[in-house]
Write an enzyme that holds these catalytic residues in place. Structure first.
Site, PDB file in Angstrom:
ATOM      1  N   PHE A 111       0.962  -1.252  -0.069  1.00 35.89           N
ATOM      2  CA  PHE A 111       0.066   0.069   0.081  1.00 35.89           C
ATOM      3  C   PHE A 111       0.967   1.423   0.026  1.00 35.89           C
ATOM      4  CE2 PHE A 111       0.919   0.121   4.419  1.00 35.89           C
ATOM      5  CZ  PHE A 111       0.631   1.332   4.870  1.00 35.89           C
ATOM      6  N   LYS A 112       2.161   1.071   0.431  1.00 37.90           N
ATOM      7  CA  LYS A 112       2.855   2.445   0.434  1.00 37.90           C
ATOM      8  C   LYS A 112       3.284   2.819  -0.934  1.00 37.90           C
ATOM      9  CE  LYS A 112       3.564   1.912   4.885  1.00 37.90           C
ATOM     10  NZ  LYS A 112       4.735   1.480   5.650  1.00 37.90           N
ATOM     11  N   ASP A 113       3.008   1.997  -2.068  1.00 41.90           N
ATOM     12  CA  ASP A 113       3.273   2.500  -3.474  1.00 41.90           C
ATOM     13  C   ASP A 113       1.957   3.619  -3.685  1.00 41.90           C
ATOM     14  OD1 ASP A 113       5.266   0.792  -4.113  1.00 41.90           O
ATOM     15  OD2 ASP A 113       3.987  -0.746  -4.443  1.00 41.90           O
ATOM     16  N   LEU A 116       3.966   6.889  -2.214  1.00 42.67           N
ATOM     17  CA  LEU A 116       5.255   6.951  -2.285  1.00 42.67           C
ATOM     18  C   LEU A 116       5.493   7.133  -4.160  1.00 42.67           C
ATOM     19  CD1 LEU A 116       7.065   4.749   0.436  1.00 42.67           C
ATOM     20  CD2 LEU A 116       6.876   7.226   0.031  1.00 42.67           C
ATOM     21  N   THR A 144       7.653   0.512   3.342  1.00 49.93           N
ATOM     22  CA  THR A 144       8.170   2.081   3.118  1.00 49.93           C
ATOM     23  C   THR A 144       9.400   1.919   2.127  1.00 49.93           C
ATOM     24  OG1 THR A 144       6.892   3.037   4.804  1.00 49.93           O
ATOM     25  CG2 THR A 144       8.829   4.062   3.806  1.00 49.93           C
TER      26      THR A 144
END
Length: 462
Positions: A111-113, A116, A144
């Site tokens: 989900f960090k994509d 980021l 992350t």
């Protein structure tokens, strides 16, 4: 839109300066000067928008005129054009009134994509437009780091150093970071826990002279851009279910360790999104669950679990919530955070406990329960949950009624955590992008968990 610090000594800065500052120079966290409001009429008009179009509309509320609309649209399109699913974050039904929002269709399967990819492109945009030097420093509990590296690897004008706790992330998470061989990437494996990594990062950013001398920029969720990007998928999930008449009592169950993902939901709710209940799901590192249920915030002993990205005792976004809990009083927020540092805990009074209980529900999931939920949903519904998402599903099953619809944020692809999946006696196939990692050489340096050790490496690298 301007931004201010939760501690009151920084205010009136624009969006780009806020992104570049990361951690406020007074040690606080940056928040919008005011929270934009989204009306019911606007929500209805957004129902036909794609994810990219919706993200553009929401970002525009926080960016104003600092980035021209055409540039913003291109930034958003470039960021989400890398995702494998056309909806970017699709909503899938598990069973009656239970849904997952799959946030793992980006380049690193996490989900960090979502945040980021946008932040990496934003940094590159700012570097090109202003000639700024961008030296990114971040810490990761697993996801992350890979997402941040993927967002900026090979980009001119940007260098990135990521700290991760040595041998305390999954093998796939480690490989996604350390098999990158770009000259602008440095991976440091810190002897300690993620909390040690995070402490080092915050203390180095708090050294304002060092921060400015080496042009340090933040990639962790202390950076307000991360939070703003994550609010988008709460709106998107609501709009998809509203079109089906399923949003009257809509809950979100959010696996969280650093309080960033669920704080984004809290911000969306403050903007006007009609969320019925925000459910905070933790693992055995249950500091946030204790705060919601008991009103006590006290970091405890680190416990390794099957959901390592949530193995966190010090939640870096907690200060933002305290700021709003105490009516945006910067003196109170600063005093409370000082109390945590000097006395190791804070206890809120009954009236504040009642407010917290109205804002959140919480459930801590033990290791055995996590594995049981993975097995149950695989056997009964043919859906394979990663262990973090399983914590969110377990919390949803514990805390929601049959007349409520609950969306669990599915935070990672299960292939990233095969150690836990194998314990459930489930065999899975790796996506080819992940399978290819196992044959690549690794590039990392092991360092002691001290500010000085990390600082020495940064001086050499930057």
């Amino acid at each position: 839109m301007h931004y201010k610090s939760t501690r009151g000594q920084v205010a009136g800065i624009g969006f780009i300066d806020a992104i570049l500052m990361g951690l406020a120079d007074d040690g606080g966290l940056l928040v919008p000067e005011y929270i934009p409001q989204v009306s019911a009429e606007t929500l209805k008009s957004w129902q036909s928008l794609s994810y990219v179009e919706l993200a553009t509309e929401i970002f525009s509320l926080f960016v104003n005129d600092e980035i021209p609309r055409s540039d913003l649209e291109k930034l958003v399109q470039d960021s989400y054009g890398t995702f494998r699913h056309p909806e970017v974050t699709p909503v899938r039904k598990l069973r009656d009134n239970r849904y997952v929002m799959e946030l793992f269709h980006g380049p690193t399967f996490a989900f960090k994509d979502v945040a980021l990819q946008f932040l990496g492109n934003l940094y590159a945009y700012v570097s090109r437009k202003t000639g700024s030097v961008i030296h990114i420093l971040g810490a990761t509990s697993g996801d992350t780091g890979a997402s941040a590296i993927e967002g900026v690897r090979g980009k001119e004008g940007i260098r990135i150093c990521i700290l991760h706790p040595h041998q305390k992330v999954s093998k796939v998470q480690e490989l996604q970071m350390t098999t990158v061989d770009d000259a602008n990437v440095l991976n440091l494996a810190v002897e300690g826990t993620f909390d040690d990594c995070q402490r080092i990062i915050k203390e180095l950013f708090a050294d304002v002279d060092f921060k400015h001398r080496y042009h340090l920029r933040a990639i962790n969720s202390i950076n307000i851009a991360r939070i703003l990007a994550q609010t988008v998928y709460y709106f998107y999930a609501y709009l998809q279910l509203a079109k089906q008449g399923l949003a009257d009592k809509l809950n979100f169950s959010v696996p969280t360790g650093n309080f960033g993902d669920i704080f984004a939901g809290y911000l969306a709710q403050r903007m006007g999104l009609p969320i019925h209940k925000l459910i905070l799901a933790t693992n055995e590192n249950n500091i946030l669950e204790r705060f919601v249920n008991e009103g006590v915030y006290q970091p405890g002993e680190f416990r390794g679990t099957y959901s390592p990205s949530m193995d966190i005792q010090v939640a870096s976004n907690f200060e933002r919530y305290l700021f709003y809990l105490y009516g945006e009083n910067t003196e109170d927020a600063a005093a409370l955070m000082s109390l945590v540092k000097t006395e190791g805990k804070l206890v809120i009074p009954d009236d504040k406990k009642a407010t917290v209980a109205a804002d959140f529900a919480a459930h801590a999931v033990e290791n055995d329960e996590c594995l049981a939920v993975i097995s149950q949903y695989y056997d009964d519904y043919s859906y394979l949950l990663d262990p973090h998402t399983a914590c969110g599903v377990a919390a949803a099953d514990q805390l929601t009624g049959t007349d409520e619809v609950t969306v669990t944020l599915s935070t990672a692809h299960p292939a990233k955590f095969n150690e836990a999946i194998a314990l459930c006696e489930i065999k899975q196939s790796y996506p080819e992008q992940i399978e290819a990692l196992f044959s690549k050489p690794q590039h990392l340096k092991i360092v002691k968990g001290t500010n000085e050790a990390v600082q020495d490496e940064l001086v050499r690298f930057f």
